[in-house]
Design a protein around this motif. Sequence first.
Motif, PDB file in Angstrom:
ATOM      1  N   SER A 753     -32.487 -31.282  15.040  1.00 13.19           N
ATOM      2  CA  SER A 753     -31.894 -32.219  16.012  1.00 13.19           C
ATOM      3  C   SER A 753     -30.397 -32.334  15.830  1.00 13.19           C
ATOM      4  CB  SER A 753     -32.532 -33.598  15.852  1.00 13.19           C
ATOM      5  OG  SER A 753     -32.176 -34.169  14.603  1.00 13.19           O
ATOM      6  N   LYS A 772     -38.329 -37.993  11.789  1.00 10.34           N
ATOM      7  CA  LYS A 772     -39.219 -38.069  12.953  1.00 10.34           C
ATOM      8  C   LYS A 772     -39.608 -36.644  13.357  1.00 10.34           C
ATOM      9  CE  LYS A 772     -37.232 -42.392  14.675  1.00 10.34           C
ATOM     10  NZ  LYS A 772     -36.488 -43.041  15.775  1.00 10.34           N
ATOM     11  N   GLN A 774     -40.177 -35.290  16.143  1.00 10.85           N
ATOM     12  CA  GLN A 774     -39.489 -34.745  17.308  1.00 10.85           C
ATOM     13  C   GLN A 774     -38.187 -34.039  16.912  1.00 10.85           C
ATOM     14  OE1 GLN A 774     -40.884 -37.714  17.342  1.00 10.85           O
ATOM     15  NE2 GLN A 774     -42.222 -37.849  19.148  1.00 10.85           N
ATOM     16  N   GLU A 775     -37.624 -34.394  15.755  1.00  7.88           N
ATOM     17  CA  GLU A 775     -36.376 -33.773  15.337  1.00  7.88           C
ATOM     18  C   GLU A 775     -36.591 -32.376  14.770  1.00  7.88           C
ATOM     19  OE1 GLU A 775     -33.238 -36.126  13.531  1.00  7.88           O
ATOM     20  OE2 GLU A 775     -34.660 -37.801  13.333  1.00  7.88           O
ATOM     21  N   HIS A 832     -40.948 -40.923  24.525  1.00  8.38           N
ATOM     22  CA  HIS A 832     -40.592 -39.855  23.588  1.00  8.38           C
ATOM     23  C   HIS A 832     -41.324 -38.582  23.981  1.00  8.38           C
ATOM     24  CE1 HIS A 832     -38.405 -42.349  20.610  1.00  8.38           C
ATOM     25  NE2 HIS A 832     -39.169 -43.307  21.143  1.00  8.38           N
ATOM     26  N   PRO A 833     -40.677 -37.461  23.776  1.00  6.59           N
ATOM     27  CA  PRO A 833     -41.296 -36.189  24.186  1.00  6.59           C
ATOM     28  C   PRO A 833     -42.491 -35.829  23.306  1.00  6.59           C
ATOM     29  CG  PRO A 833     -39.264 -35.780  22.977  1.00  6.59           C
ATOM     30  CD  PRO A 833     -39.335 -37.264  23.189  1.00  6.59           C
ATOM     31  N   ALA A 842     -37.200 -28.644  22.773  1.00  8.02           N
ATOM     32  CA  ALA A 842     -35.878 -28.961  22.229  1.00  8.02           C
ATOM     33  C   ALA A 842     -36.001 -30.124  21.235  1.00  8.02           C
ATOM     34  CB  ALA A 842     -34.917 -29.333  23.336  1.00  8.02           C
ATOM     35  N   PRO A 843     -35.516 -29.927  20.042  1.00  5.57           N
ATOM     36  CA  PRO A 843     -35.576 -31.025  19.071  1.00  5.57           C
ATOM     37  C   PRO A 843     -34.643 -32.160  19.486  1.00  5.57           C
ATOM     38  CG  PRO A 843     -34.282 -29.197  18.194  1.00  5.57           C
ATOM     39  CD  PRO A 843     -34.861 -28.713  19.497  1.00  5.57           C
ATOM     40  N   THR A 844     -35.027 -33.386  19.205  1.00  8.88           N
ATOM     41  CA  THR A 844     -34.209 -34.541  19.607  1.00  8.88           C
ATOM     42  C   THR A 844     -34.493 -35.727  18.693  1.00  8.88           C
ATOM     43  OG1 THR A 844     -33.659 -36.076  21.395  1.00  8.88           O
ATOM     44  CG2 THR A 844     -35.958 -35.318  21.254  1.00  8.88           C
ATOM     45  N   HIS A 845     -33.472 -36.571  18.558  1.00  7.68           N
ATOM     46  CA  HIS A 845     -33.686 -37.811  17.823  1.00  7.68           C
ATOM     47  C   HIS A 845     -33.666 -39.004  18.765  1.00  7.68           C
ATOM     48  CE1 HIS A 845     -29.293 -37.679  18.207  1.00  7.68           C
ATOM     49  NE2 HIS A 845     -29.289 -38.998  17.991  1.00  7.68           N
ATOM     50  N   ARG A 846     -33.577 -38.716  20.102  1.00  8.75           N
ATOM     51  CA  ARG A 846     -33.473 -39.780  21.089  1.00  8.75           C
ATOM     52  C   ARG A 846     -34.755 -39.887  21.914  1.00  8.75           C
ATOM     53  NH1 ARG A 846     -28.157 -41.303  21.797  1.00  8.75           N
ATOM     54  NH2 ARG A 846     -26.588 -39.883  20.916  1.00  8.75           N
ATOM     55  N   LYS A 848     -36.427 -40.512  25.813  1.00  2.00           N
ATOM     56  CA  LYS A 848     -36.029 -40.147  27.176  1.00  2.00           C
ATOM     57  C   LYS A 848     -35.414 -41.357  27.872  1.00  2.00           C
ATOM     58  CE  LYS A 848     -40.212 -38.770  28.138  1.00  2.00           C
ATOM     59  NZ  LYS A 848     -41.380 -38.208  28.886  1.00  2.00           N
TER      60      LYS A 848
END
Length: 852
Positions: A753, A772, A774-775, A832-833, A842-846, A848
């Motif tokens: 992320s 997390k 998702q990251e 959250h994705p 796509a990795p993310t720390h946020r 949507k």
Amino acid sequence: MVEALPIDARLPELGEALRARGVAVLVAEPGAGKTTRVPPYLVDAGLVGRGEQVIVLQPRRVAARAAAARIAAERGDEVGGFAGYQVRFDRRASAGTRVLAATEGILTRRLQDDPSLSGVGAVVLDEFHERSLHADLALALVKEVRAALRPELKLVVMSATLDARAVARYLDDAPTVVAPGRAFPLTTRYLDAPDDRPLGVRASAGVRRALDETSGDVLVFLPGLGEIARAAEALAALAAERDLIVAPLHGELRAEEQDRALRRAAKRKIVLATNVAETSVTVEGVAAVVDLGYARVLSHDPDHGLDRLELRRISRASAAQRAGRAGRLGPGTVYRWWTRAEETAMPEHDLPEIRRTDLASTTLDLRLWGARDPARFDWFEAPDAAALERADALLVRLGALDPVTLRPTPRAAAIARIPAHPRVARLLLEAAERGIPEDGALLAALLSERDLLGRSIAARGDAAKLPTGPSDLLARRDLFLDAERGRGAGVDRAAFHAVARARDQFRRMLGERGRRGASASAEVDVEEACLRAILAAYPDRVARRRRRGAAESTMVGGRGLVLAPESVVRDAELFVVLDADLGRRGAAAARATVRQASAIERAWLDEVAGSAIVRGSETFFDAERGRVVARKVVRFDDLVLEEGETGAPDPEAAAALLLDAAKKEPRRALGLTRAAESLVGRLRALAEWMPELELPPHDDADLVDALAPWVQGRTTLDELTQIDLVQALLARLNRKQREALETQAPAALTVPSGMRRELTYAPGKPPTLAVKLQELFGLAETPRVGGGRVPVLLHLLSPGGTPVQVTQDLRSFWNGAYAQVRKDLRGRYPRHPWPEDPWNAAPTHRAKPRGT
């Protein structure tokens, strides 16, 4: 008509051995008659020259007097005729005395005055198995006299329970004569089960049994005077019921009282005795012995210069001697108040005095004898060299030895001539020199004899009657003088008479010296002179109260003390310890209880021989304040007398002390911030994973060492916490080690992320990364550290921050468990994705944006 005894048949063999070699070892069981038959035989058989004496050494005064009386009675004579005795402060002998029974110290004194022992044809060491210090010394000195001056001097070493081979070897393979057993049969009875009741109760039970099963008198062996008194109380009703005589027998009694216990009485008698009746004593009429199996034994604590009186199990050799008292004049029975199993745990022989007592008197005798080095003297059994060194050190303090050469001073001979411990002799002489010989004689007697108030004064409450004063010894002096004037109360009468006899003897011994002292000054401060004389006798036992009015004190040598409530010395800051109870050997308590003390003044310490008042400054760490302190200090030996802070301490000394203190309390001294804790964890882990880097150790003590370059100028533990520990630890690393630290044990990792997430290190475990999930979309392999050797332990978190999976195999998680996690959480976290394909997401720390 003198009755025949078993020893009689062996006397010719003994005579032949002495004619051939001049020395012999005689082993004969108790009751064989060796004490009363051997010495007269040496005279009658012409083994000594015309008019020469036979000196018979006995371990106790009671035994010496009893032996002389028995020999005299067998010859139809009075004591002081053919047979006499000489003991401390008592002598009955004449110019015609051929057999002199004496306590062992008498021979040592005679040898010092006349090394050739003129007028003495033979020396007999009786009951040598007891291994008293005087007996060991007498054996060695007589051996030396025979070799150097008097080869015709006869020497006989006798005992019932003796390792004859060792003594014979020491005497150049002397012949050994073994005599037959006792004249009468002896029955031995044991307990079926151990008896744990108080000794007085056991004694009463044993006496009842002996009275019921035997017809003669009963001799009971008890450890000491206190047990004798309690046993007498327990037996009072029985004695009244059966019309019995209960008679004590111990060394503190007057001669006539001892004689009453030894002689046959008109009624049946119970004799309550200490081990004075163990050897060389016949208690007439005794048919039964009750042996409780204990004795009080004096031993010296070399670490603190104090004596310890201990209650101990007797040895099997001692038990055999005691049993022999029952078979002297007829068949006997001994009641051993222990089981056969308990007997197996009893020592074979008692520990010799030379191994357990203060050697000051013996060392002084040897130095005066001419022994340049007592450690090289021809001992039968050499004492510990350290014990001899301690004895020399005390004699130096007492002014008897030169502190440099260790040769006797002019005062040494005067000290040795007084039949008392060198401390007591020193006090007596000091008092005479200070013009108070009368007081000195009384103080010396009070120290030499049993306490006027006994050892149980605290329990009896007598101490509360004594006002605060400068000295417990002076308090007892005053009690004695009151009793002498008929005004005293609560004073032990037997002890009073013993002190009176000793005082008169000491006074006579001073002679002209005492008269000169008495006329030296008409204006003497008697109390101060007494206190200073006491200090002269106990210069190695100076103590200081830890704070005003407190009972807790410290003695030279660092020993912790507490003044007993019965001591009258309640105010003085400085005092000397006269009598202390060290408690049981091996007990947890670290402090000795001081029963008797005597106050001193600070200025008097400047005059103590062999010691020095040392003034200086020192730096030390004050643990209570957590700081290094510099102070001026005045010491007497190692005892601090005066102290006071001087200001800033020496920087180098302060730094060393501060670091030492910090190692004892590292958590208090180290500035362990979160960053420092993290760095320490990383360094420890890296050292474990990659030993080839040769990183410095990082235990708590090593962390403190890392502060060393920054300690200069600091004096408190709190100041150490201000040092940046992170920089201190990094400063110890070389470039290669630093690079490895950043790459192979990083503080954080950059995840897909783009965020950096902290790694947590714990000893013996892989580092932990909490992130997390998702990251990490798209990341197939678990991150590794430690040169690729250690996979990171991933704590995969939900959007809410709770762990949903812990793994070191990320690929397996995406391929397996992720599907179930997605199913469980996407409803709870819809913003959250939760892609079906995490590999290409796509990795993310946020989260949507809202509405998408």
